[in-house]
Write a protein that holds these residues in place. Structure first.
Motif, PDB file in Angstrom:
ATOM      1  N   LEU A  59       0.819  -1.207   0.000  1.00 38.18           N
ATOM      2  CA  LEU A  59       0.000   0.000   0.000  1.00 38.18           C
ATOM      3  C   LEU A  59       0.858   1.264   0.000  1.00 38.18           C
ATOM      4  CD1 LEU A  59      -2.788  -1.207   2.439  1.00 38.18           C
ATOM      5  CD2 LEU A  59      -3.001  -0.803  -0.022  1.00 38.18           C
ATOM      6  N   ILE A  60       1.992   1.219   0.705  1.00 35.53           N
ATOM      7  CA  ILE A  60       2.925   2.350   0.642  1.00 35.53           C
ATOM      8  C   ILE A  60       3.382   2.541  -0.803  1.00 35.53           C
ATOM      9  CG2 ILE A  60       5.225   3.177   1.286  1.00 35.53           C
ATOM     10  CD1 ILE A  60       4.902   1.710   3.947  1.00 35.53           C
ATOM     11  N   GLY A  61       3.714   1.429  -1.457  1.00 38.75           N
ATOM     12  CA  GLY A  61       4.168   1.490  -2.838  1.00 38.75           C
ATOM     13  C   GLY A  61       3.135   2.075  -3.774  1.00 38.75           C
ATOM     14  N   ARG A  62       1.867   1.924  -3.416  1.00 40.30           N
ATOM     15  CA  ARG A  62       0.784   2.495  -4.228  1.00 40.30           C
ATOM     16  C   ARG A  62       0.495   3.943  -3.869  1.00 40.30           C
ATOM     17  NH1 ARG A  62      -3.284  -2.747  -3.922  1.00 40.30           N
ATOM     18  NH2 ARG A  62      -2.200  -4.003  -5.510  1.00 40.30           N
ATOM     19  N   GLY A  63       1.258   4.479  -2.906  1.00 38.75           N
ATOM     20  CA  GLY A  63       1.098   5.883  -2.543  1.00 38.75           C
ATOM     21  C   GLY A  63       0.084   6.159  -1.464  1.00 38.75           C
ATOM     22  N   ALA A  64      -0.375   5.122  -0.752  1.00 40.78           N
ATOM     23  CA  ALA A  64      -1.395   5.315   0.283  1.00 40.78           C
ATOM     24  C   ALA A  64      -0.813   5.997   1.514  1.00 40.78           C
ATOM     25  CB  ALA A  64      -2.001   3.972   0.683  1.00 40.78           C
ATOM     26  N   THR A  65      -1.607   6.847   2.152  1.00 39.82           N
ATOM     27  CA  THR A  65      -1.207   7.485   3.394  1.00 39.82           C
ATOM     28  C   THR A  65      -1.485   6.537   4.560  1.00 39.82           C
ATOM     29  OG1 THR A  65      -3.381   8.450   3.806  1.00 39.82           O
ATOM     30  CG2 THR A  65      -1.854   9.724   2.438  1.00 39.82           C
ATOM     31  N   ASN A  66      -1.016   6.907   5.743  1.00 41.57           N
ATOM     32  CA  ASN A  66      -1.296   6.091   6.928  1.00 41.57           C
ATOM     33  C   ASN A  66      -2.793   5.942   7.154  1.00 41.57           C
ATOM     34  OD1 ASN A  66       1.403   5.749   7.400  1.00 41.57           O
ATOM     35  ND2 ASN A  66       1.501   7.052   9.207  1.00 41.57           N
ATOM     36  N   GLY A  67      -3.534   7.034   6.963  1.00 41.82           N
ATOM     37  CA  GLY A  67      -4.975   6.982   7.150  1.00 41.82           C
ATOM     38  C   GLY A  67      -5.643   6.043   6.169  1.00 41.82           C
ATOM     39  N   GLU A  68      -5.202   6.093   4.921  1.00 46.01           N
ATOM     40  CA  GLU A  68      -5.785   5.215   3.902  1.00 46.01           C
ATOM     41  C   GLU A  68      -5.438   3.758   4.169  1.00 46.01           C
ATOM     42  OE1 GLU A  68      -5.745   8.450   0.223  1.00 46.01           O
ATOM     43  OE2 GLU A  68      -4.013   7.149   0.587  1.00 46.01           O
ATOM     44  N   ILE A  69      -4.203   3.511   4.620  1.00 48.05           N
ATOM     45  CA  ILE A  69      -3.805   2.142   4.958  1.00 48.05           C
ATOM     46  C   ILE A  69      -4.634   1.630   6.130  1.00 48.05           C
ATOM     47  CG2 ILE A  69      -1.924   0.697   5.826  1.00 48.05           C
ATOM     48  CD1 ILE A  69       0.013   2.545   4.320  1.00 48.05           C
ATOM     49  N   ALA A  70      -4.817   2.473   7.135  1.00 46.07           N
ATOM     50  CA  ALA A  70      -5.596   2.088   8.309  1.00 46.07           C
ATOM     51  C   ALA A  70      -7.018   1.715   7.919  1.00 46.07           C
ATOM     52  CB  ALA A  70      -5.601   3.229   9.329  1.00 46.07           C
ATOM     53  N   ALA A  71      -7.636   2.516   7.059  1.00 46.90           N
ATOM     54  CA  ALA A  71      -9.002   2.239   6.627  1.00 46.90           C
ATOM     55  C   ALA A  71      -9.078   0.960   5.803  1.00 46.90           C
ATOM     56  CB  ALA A  71      -9.540   3.420   5.818  1.00 46.90           C
ATOM     57  N   SER A  72      -8.067   0.740   4.953  1.00 44.48           N
ATOM     58  CA  SER A  72      -8.068  -0.438   4.085  1.00 44.48           C
ATOM     59  C   SER A  72      -7.895  -1.734   4.864  1.00 44.48           C
ATOM     60  CB  SER A  72      -6.955  -0.311   3.035  1.00 44.48           C
ATOM     61  OG  SER A  72      -6.860  -1.463   2.235  1.00 44.48           O
ATOM     62  N   LEU A  73      -7.048  -1.702   5.895  1.00 43.49           N
ATOM     63  CA  LEU A  73      -6.727  -2.914   6.646  1.00 43.49           C
ATOM     64  C   LEU A  73      -7.440  -2.994   7.999  1.00 43.49           C
ATOM     65  CD1 LEU A  73      -2.872  -3.119   5.947  1.00 43.49           C
ATOM     66  CD2 LEU A  73      -4.749  -4.226   4.708  1.00 43.49           C
ATOM     67  N   PHE A  74      -8.316  -2.022   8.275  1.00 41.32           N
ATOM     68  CA  PHE A  74      -9.082  -1.997   9.526  1.00 41.32           C
ATOM     69  C   PHE A  74      -8.152  -1.989  10.745  1.00 41.32           C
ATOM     70  CE2 PHE A  74     -11.627  -4.183   6.286  1.00 41.32           C
ATOM     71  CZ  PHE A  74     -12.735  -3.336   6.234  1.00 41.32           C
ATOM     72  N   LEU A  75      -7.166  -1.084  10.685  1.00 36.86           N
ATOM     73  CA  LEU A  75      -6.211  -0.920  11.766  1.00 36.86           C
ATOM     74  C   LEU A  75      -6.267   0.519  12.260  1.00 36.86           C
ATOM     75  CD1 LEU A  75      -3.125  -2.663  10.110  1.00 36.86           C
ATOM     76  CD2 LEU A  75      -4.627  -3.665  11.841  1.00 36.86           C
ATOM     77  N   SER A  76      -5.729   0.755  13.452  1.00 33.20           N
ATOM     78  CA  SER A  76      -5.601   2.124  13.939  1.00 33.20           C
ATOM     79  C   SER A  76      -4.406   2.772  13.243  1.00 33.20           C
ATOM     80  CB  SER A  76      -5.398   2.144  15.450  1.00 33.20           C
ATOM     81  OG  SER A  76      -4.122   1.617  15.783  1.00 33.20           O
ATOM     82  N   GLU A  77      -4.432   4.106  13.160  1.00 30.09           N
ATOM     83  CA  GLU A  77      -3.318   4.804  12.520  1.00 30.09           C
ATOM     84  C   GLU A  77      -2.024   4.616  13.308  1.00 30.09           C
ATOM     85  OE1 GLU A  77      -3.570   8.567  10.648  1.00 30.09           O
ATOM     86  OE2 GLU A  77      -5.767   8.511  10.518  1.00 30.09           O
ATOM     87  N   SER A  78      -2.130   4.509  14.631  1.00 25.58           N
ATOM     88  CA  SER A  78      -0.925   4.297  15.424  1.00 25.58           C
ATOM     89  C   SER A  78      -0.298   2.944  15.120  1.00 25.58           C
ATOM     90  CB  SER A  78      -1.234   4.412  16.916  1.00 25.58           C
ATOM     91  OG  SER A  78      -2.188   3.448  17.319  1.00 25.58           O
ATOM     92  N   THR A  79      -1.150   1.927  14.899  1.00 21.87           N
ATOM     93  CA  THR A  79      -0.640   0.604  14.534  1.00 21.87           C
ATOM     94  C   THR A  79       0.020   0.644  13.167  1.00 21.87           C
ATOM     95  OG1 THR A  79      -2.308  -0.536  15.860  1.00 21.87           O
ATOM     96  CG2 THR A  79      -1.271  -1.801  14.088  1.00 21.87           C
ATOM     97  N   VAL A  80      -0.614   1.348  12.233  1.00 16.49           N
ATOM     98  CA  VAL A  80      -0.036   1.485  10.892  1.00 16.49           C
ATOM     99  C   VAL A  80       1.305   2.203  10.964  1.00 16.49           C
ATOM    100  CG1 VAL A  80      -0.302   2.600   8.641  1.00 16.49           C
ATOM    101  CG2 VAL A  80      -2.241   1.418   9.691  1.00 16.49           C
ATOM    102  N   LYS A  81       1.362   3.279  11.735  1.00 17.59           N
ATOM    103  CA  LYS A  81       2.605   4.043  11.840  1.00 17.59           C
ATOM    104  C   LYS A  81       3.732   3.178  12.386  1.00 17.59           C
ATOM    105  CE  LYS A  81       4.417   8.442  13.550  1.00 17.59           C
ATOM    106  NZ  LYS A  81       4.092   9.694  14.281  1.00 17.59           N
ATOM    107  N   ALA A  82       3.428   2.353  13.374  1.00 16.75           N
ATOM    108  CA  ALA A  82       4.450   1.467  13.935  1.00 16.75           C
ATOM    109  C   ALA A  82       4.914   0.453  12.897  1.00 16.75           C
ATOM    110  CB  ALA A  82       3.903   0.751  15.156  1.00 16.75           C
TER     111      ALA A  82
END
Length: 225
Positions: A174-197
């Motif tokens: 998802l990073i490679g596709r240009g997704a932000t932390n918020g977009e990754i969190a929404a896509s994978l049903f995770l919190s932004e803090s978990t994504v950031k880690a």
């Protein structure tokens, strides 16, 4: 912890700096702490003013934006440099990638896009929008020894990806596709803090300095393309 994002403006055109200052100072949560007319002034201003985000022009007399970015990221690894570039995204702009820039913004961007980009790099995201990702890869890849799609997976792809957990591989894609932390969190049903880690672990395991390099690395390994 400071509530405001401290911004340093670096551009050799005073009128450009003036316009940017008026616009940014009017936005909540942003404050322009200083200006610089070339790279040498920018390096000194970073040391004195401790900005969070440096809005950096590429083409300036004397010390240019690429060299200034390199010195600033060495001086202040936590400072985020957002490079201003032209529509064509020339080779000179991409030199800032290896110098440690956190992203690229087109000079014709709308004010709201500029503000969003400043907030994004401050939060640890990269600013590599879908509009410019293809051109980013096209120009930067030859200088970085990138693998081209259609040639099969890069020889070290399996070894590199083997360092990542299944979740980290999903996030890397998802990073490679240009997704932000918020977009990754929404896509994978995770919190932004978990994504950031998880993003931090991906960058560490793949020996990448920032998310812009991660986009290129994903392309190199054939994860996206």
């Amino acid at each position: 912890m400071r509530d405001e994002i401290r911004v340093l403006l670096v551009d050799d055109q005073e009128l450009v700096r003036y316009g940017l200052r008026l616009m940014l100072d009017a936005r909540p949560g942003l404050v322009v702490v200083g200006e610089a007319g070339d790279g040498a002034e920018a390096i000194d201003a970073v040391a004195r003013l401790q900005p969070d985000v440096v809005l950096m022009d590429v083409r300036m007399p004397g010390v240019g934006g690429i060299e200034a970015t390199r010195r600033i990221t060495e001086l202040r690894p936590d400072a985020r440099v957002l490079v201003l570039t032209t529509y064509d995204l020339d080779d000179h702009a991409f030199g800032a990638l290896s110098a440690g820039a956190s992203g690229f913004l087109l000079k014709d961007a709308r004010p709201d896009d500029l503000v969003a980009a400043i907030r994004a790099v401050h939060a640890g995201d990269a600013v590599v929008s879908p509009r410019i990702t293809a051109r980013l890869i096209e120009v930067a890849a030859p200088h970085l020894g990138a693998h081209r799609p259609g040639d099969g997976r890069a020889p070290d792809a399996d070894a590199a990806l083997g360092e990542l957990t299944p979740r980290e591989r999903e996030i890397f894609l998802l990073i490679g596709r240009g997704a932000t932390n918020g977009e990754i969190a929404a896509s994978l049903f995770l919190s932004e803090s978990t994504v950031k880690a998880n993003v931090g672990r991906v960058l560490s395991k793949l020996h990448l300095r920032n998310r812009v390099e991660a986009v290129i690395r994903a392309y190199e390994l054939g994860v996206v393309g």
